[in-house]
Design a protein around this motif. Structure first.
Motif, PDB file in Angstrom:
ATOM      1  N   ALA A  51      -0.114 -11.375 -11.397  1.00 57.52           N
ATOM      2  CA  ALA A  51      -0.444 -12.051 -10.141  1.00 57.52           C
ATOM      3  C   ALA A  51       0.116 -11.250  -8.981  1.00 57.52           C
ATOM      4  N   GLY A  52      -0.683 -11.115  -7.927  1.00 57.10           N
ATOM      5  CA  GLY A  52      -0.236 -10.382  -6.742  1.00 57.10           C
ATOM      6  C   GLY A  52      -0.616  -8.915  -6.751  1.00 57.10           C
ATOM      7  N   THR A  53      -1.023  -8.396  -7.913  1.00 59.91           N
ATOM      8  CA  THR A  53      -1.434  -6.987  -7.993  1.00 59.91           C
ATOM      9  C   THR A  53      -2.673  -6.757  -7.140  1.00 59.91           C
ATOM     10  N   ILE A  54      -2.676  -5.643  -6.431  1.00 61.80           N
ATOM     11  CA  ILE A  54      -3.858  -5.321  -5.640  1.00 61.80           C
ATOM     12  C   ILE A  54      -4.661  -4.239  -6.364  1.00 61.80           C
ATOM     13  N   MET A  55      -5.982  -4.445  -6.380  1.00 62.79           N
ATOM     14  CA  MET A  55      -6.881  -3.568  -7.139  1.00 62.79           C
ATOM     15  C   MET A  55      -7.876  -2.858  -6.236  1.00 62.79           C
ATOM     16  N   GLN A  56      -8.021  -1.550  -6.427  1.00 64.98           N
ATOM     17  CA  GLN A  56      -9.148  -0.839  -5.847  1.00 64.98           C
ATOM     18  C   GLN A  56     -10.324  -1.038  -6.799  1.00 64.98           C
ATOM     19  N   VAL A  57     -11.433  -1.510  -6.252  1.00 68.53           N
ATOM     20  CA  VAL A  57     -12.614  -1.767  -7.074  1.00 68.53           C
ATOM     21  C   VAL A  57     -13.620  -0.656  -6.760  1.00 68.53           C
ATOM     22  N   LEU A  58     -13.683   0.314  -7.655  1.00 65.57           N
ATOM     23  CA  LEU A  58     -14.413   1.553  -7.352  1.00 65.57           C
ATOM     24  C   LEU A  58     -15.892   1.445  -7.736  1.00 65.57           C
ATOM     25  N   ILE A  59     -16.697   0.965  -6.782  1.00 64.37           N
ATOM     26  CA  ILE A  59     -18.133   0.850  -7.025  1.00 64.37           C
ATOM     27  C   ILE A  59     -18.751   2.226  -7.247  1.00 64.37           C
ATOM     28  N   GLY A  60     -18.144   3.261  -6.665  1.00 64.58           N
ATOM     29  CA  GLY A  60     -18.646   4.618  -6.876  1.00 64.58           C
ATOM     30  C   GLY A  60     -18.558   5.024  -8.339  1.00 64.58           C
ATOM     31  N   ALA A  61     -17.506   4.585  -9.014  1.00 57.56           N
ATOM     32  CA  ALA A  61     -17.356   4.866 -10.443  1.00 57.56           C
ATOM     33  C   ALA A  61     -18.294   3.989 -11.261  1.00 57.56           C
TER      34      ALA A  61
ATOM     35  N   THR B 106      -4.949 -13.494  -8.084  1.00 62.20           N
ATOM     36  CA  THR B 106      -4.302 -14.743  -7.670  1.00 62.20           C
ATOM     37  C   THR B 106      -3.431 -15.319  -8.778  1.00 62.20           C
ATOM     38  N   ARG B 107      -3.593 -14.783 -10.009  1.00 63.73           N
ATOM     39  CA  ARG B 107      -2.762 -15.221 -11.131  1.00 63.73           C
ATOM     40  C   ARG B 107      -2.720 -14.095 -12.156  1.00 63.73           C
ATOM     41  N   ASP B 108      -1.816 -14.219 -13.133  1.00 66.49           N
ATOM     42  CA  ASP B 108      -1.790 -13.233 -14.206  1.00 66.49           C
ATOM     43  C   ASP B 108      -3.140 -13.250 -14.906  1.00 66.49           C
ATOM     44  N   VAL B 109      -3.701 -12.081 -15.122  1.00 67.19           N
ATOM     45  CA  VAL B 109      -5.045 -12.025 -15.683  1.00 67.19           C
ATOM     46  C   VAL B 109      -5.186 -10.728 -16.483  1.00 67.19           C
ATOM     47  N   GLU B 110      -6.199 -10.685 -17.326  1.00 69.28           N
ATOM     48  CA  GLU B 110      -6.457  -9.477 -18.092  1.00 69.28           C
ATOM     49  C   GLU B 110      -7.753  -8.849 -17.595  1.00 69.28           C
ATOM     50  N   VAL B 111      -7.735  -7.550 -17.335  1.00 64.37           N
ATOM     51  CA  VAL B 111      -8.950  -6.835 -16.959  1.00 64.37           C
ATOM     52  C   VAL B 111      -9.081  -5.630 -17.883  1.00 64.37           C
ATOM     53  N   ALA B 112     -10.231  -5.490 -18.512  1.00 57.69           N
ATOM     54  CA  ALA B 112     -10.471  -4.384 -19.449  1.00 57.69           C
ATOM     55  C   ALA B 112      -9.397  -4.345 -20.535  1.00 57.69           C
TER      56      ALA B 112
ATOM     57  N   SER C  17      -9.972 -11.779  -1.733  1.00 56.57           N
ATOM     58  CA  SER C  17     -10.175 -10.762  -0.697  1.00 56.57           C
ATOM     59  C   SER C  17      -9.240 -10.990   0.487  1.00 56.57           C
ATOM     60  N   ASP C  18      -8.335 -11.940   0.375  1.00 55.78           N
ATOM     61  CA  ASP C  18      -7.478 -12.332   1.494  1.00 55.78           C
ATOM     62  C   ASP C  18      -6.339 -11.328   1.683  1.00 55.78           C
ATOM     63  N   ILE C  19      -6.674 -10.148   2.190  1.00 55.00           N
ATOM     64  CA  ILE C  19      -5.649  -9.156   2.526  1.00 55.00           C
ATOM     65  C   ILE C  19      -6.026  -8.496   3.844  1.00 55.00           C
TER      66      ILE C  19
ATOM     67  N   GLN D 227      -3.065   6.563  -9.267  1.00 52.86           N
ATOM     68  CA  GLN D 227      -3.936   7.415  -8.462  1.00 52.86           C
ATOM     69  C   GLN D 227      -4.024   6.968  -7.001  1.00 52.86           C
ATOM     70  N   ASP D 228      -3.409   5.851  -6.672  1.00 49.46           N
ATOM     71  CA  ASP D 228      -3.540   5.322  -5.316  1.00 49.46           C
ATOM     72  C   ASP D 228      -2.197   5.403  -4.587  1.00 49.46           C
ATOM     73  N   PRO D 229      -2.209   5.931  -3.357  1.00 48.32           N
ATOM     74  CA  PRO D 229      -0.941   6.109  -2.638  1.00 48.32           C
ATOM     75  C   PRO D 229      -0.246   4.795  -2.314  1.00 48.32           C
ATOM     76  N   GLN D 230      -0.996   3.697  -2.297  1.00 50.34           N
ATOM     77  CA  GLN D 230      -0.390   2.406  -1.973  1.00 50.34           C
ATOM     78  C   GLN D 230       0.039   1.640  -3.213  1.00 50.34           C
ATOM     79  N   GLY D 231      -0.098   2.269  -4.370  1.00 53.34           N
ATOM     80  CA  GLY D 231       0.331   1.627  -5.604  1.00 53.34           C
ATOM     81  C   GLY D 231      -0.680   0.648  -6.167  1.00 53.34           C
ATOM     82  N   PHE D 232      -1.909   0.649  -5.630  1.00 54.76           N
ATOM     83  CA  PHE D 232      -2.943  -0.246  -6.157  1.00 54.76           C
ATOM     84  C   PHE D 232      -3.429   0.295  -7.503  1.00 54.76           C
ATOM     85  N   ILE D 233      -3.795  -0.602  -8.425  1.00 54.80           N
ATOM     86  CA  ILE D 233      -4.447  -0.121  -9.635  1.00 54.80           C
ATOM     87  C   ILE D 233      -5.939   0.058  -9.329  1.00 54.80           C
TER      88      ILE D 233
END
Lengths: 404, 63
Positions: free
Chosen positions: A305-315, A293-299, A67-69, A41-47
């Motif tokens: 590692a290196g994946t960039i995430m949109q964190v949707l506080i609105g959702a 910063t490393r391989d991780v599991e979310v939900a 947050s270092d981006i 859903q993100d044009p920059q390829g972020f999850i």
């Protein structure tokens, strides 16, 4: 932010952004039906993360979710939002007192004066473009006061904040917008460095001078580069967010006469109403993206590692897993919302924003208690994670207008 | 009612001392300080409301 891909499907992503902005509850309900994370859903390829529990997990674990981006065209991380602890904590210890509730309360009379001066311009007309005539200039003027700049700088600052936050709307395309943002950032930095040099020669009672006089780790002072990266953030984060919040709040009140009347009859509702609408509307739909910063599991889903995430506080704010989160009720008490983010990076300007929002709501309703959308006008939402209405047209009966 | 504050979790949202100023106050950077750790009656209701409003869940109340 540079786009790692080329040839993105502009139409598809603009449509996604528009649908999300126009009706977040419907949009996120569709996303939740697909799963806890969205990958496309993100044009920059972020999850994208949409569940409250996952959003809180990411916000509260900065060692795993950095947050270092770079943002808004800045090639260096801006301060403090793009810095991780422990250095982040040093910066916040220094910056927090300048934006504390007590400090912000001192500014209220001046802000009320600015609000009333703006209302003076259109009160007798019986109509206004609320977005352009009040919600946009107000936070810009307040910011200029904080920085001790002349008000004549307002048009330039407003253009820059549009380039930083609404570039796709300015240029008519996502990639064209990103290009404009990258080209403009150095000009903004050049301007800020000029102001810093000026204050070095002539200290004043303003935020930049206070930053110069402050001491950070090992009793050193901030460099010009650090001050510039802080001011860059304040321009990108401190102007538009208040404007769109006002647009969301006043659109709600103009289209929900019961809530508007309740507020007019009981101004003590002001704070509670604003908190509930910040939660429900979530003008700022996402915090700064986070990088794993490393391989991780979310939900329960693998995130490399290196994946960039949109964190949707609105959702997260309207997650049906949270009791009563699925409807809006201005009488209900505070619902522990994340409209200002959470964790170490809780919005630095949240107390400034609250003070501005409360002052506008209070001063406006003293003078224009009865208003509605202009006849024949339908609000058009922007296609932006900073959701707002670029031209919110309101009207009212001038004989009912109480002069201040 | 006993009130517990987790200083490390507090991020200075400022909800608690606005909703229950008799129970909580702010330090120079807007973070929470506990004024009373044991309250009853109306203050207990206010403290409980403040705990519910904290986005960081930094405040817990125990009967």
């Amino acid at each position: 932010m540079a786009n790692p891909q080329s040839g993105i499907d502009e139409e598809r992503f603009q449509d996604i952004a528009y649908r999300r902005s126009a009706d977040p509850a419907l949009y996120y309900a569709e996303q939740r039906a697909r799963g806890p994370i969205t990958y496309d859903q993100d044009p920059q390829g972020f999850i994208e993360l949409i569940n409250r529990a996952d959003v809180e997990y990411v916000l509260r674990n900065p060692d795993v979710f950095s947050s270092d981006i770079g943002i808004m065209g800045s090639t260096e991380p801006v301060i403090p939002i793009g810095i991780d602890p422990p250095l982040h904590s040093e910066y916040r210890r220094l910056l927090d007192p300048a934006f504390s509730p007590r400090r912000m309360a001192e500014l209220t009379p001046k802000v009320a004066e600015r609000v009333n001066a703006l209302i003076d311009e259109f009160a007798d007309n019986g109509e206004c473009d609320f977005s352009q005539e009040l919600s946009v200039p107000l936070p810009g003027s307040v910011f200029i006061d904080l920085l001790g700049l002349p008000q004549s700088e307002l048009p330039k600052l407003l253009y820059w904040k549009d380039v930083m936050t609404h570039a796709a709307e300015l240029t008519g395309g996502i990639e064209a917008g990103q290009k404009l943002t990258l080209e403009t950032a150095p000009k903004i930095y050049e301007y800020i460095y000029g102001v810093i040099a000026d204050r070095r020669n002539k200290p004043a009672d303003d935020v930049i001078t206070r930053l110069m006089q402050a001491r950070i780790e090992n009793d050193r002072s901030l460099s010009d580069n650090e001050i510039a990266r802080t001011i860059f953030l304040l321009i990108s984060a401190g102007l538009d967010t208040v404007s769109i919040s006002l647009q969301c709040i006043f659109n709600h009140l103009a289209t929900h006469p019961d809530d508007r009347e309740a507020l007019v009859n009981d101004p003590d509702l002001t704070n509670n109403l604003i908190e509930e609408l910040l939660r429900w509307e979530s003008p700022v739909q996402a915090v700064l993206p986070r990088r794993a910063t490393r391989d991780v599991e979310v939900a329960g889903c693998p995130v490399a590692a290196g994946t960039i995430m949109q964190v949707l506080i609105g959702a997260a704010n309207i997650d049906p897993a949270v009791p009563d989160a699925g409807s809006v009720d201005i009488h209900r008490g505070d619902k522990r919302h994340l409209a200002f983010g959470g964790g170490h990076h809780r919005c630095l300007g949240s107390h400034l924003a609250r003070m501005e929002l409360r002052t506008v709501v209070r001063e406006w309703h003293k003078r224009i208690p009865n208003y509605r959308l202009k006849a024949g006008y339908t609000p058009e939402w922007n296609a932006n994670l900073l959701r707002g209405i670029n031209h919110l047209m309101l009207e009212w009966d001038t004989k009912g207008t109480v002069q201040a | 009612m006993k009130i517990l504050l987790d200083d490390n979790a507090c991020q200075g949202h400022g909800r608690c001392y606005e909703l229950a100023p008799e129970v909580f106050t702010d330090d120079d950077r807007g973070h929470c300080r506990l004024l009373q750790a044991d309250v009853s009656g109306k203050l207990a209701d206010l403290a409980a409301a403040a705990a519910r409003a904290c986005p960081e869940v930094a405040i817990t109340v125990e009967d």
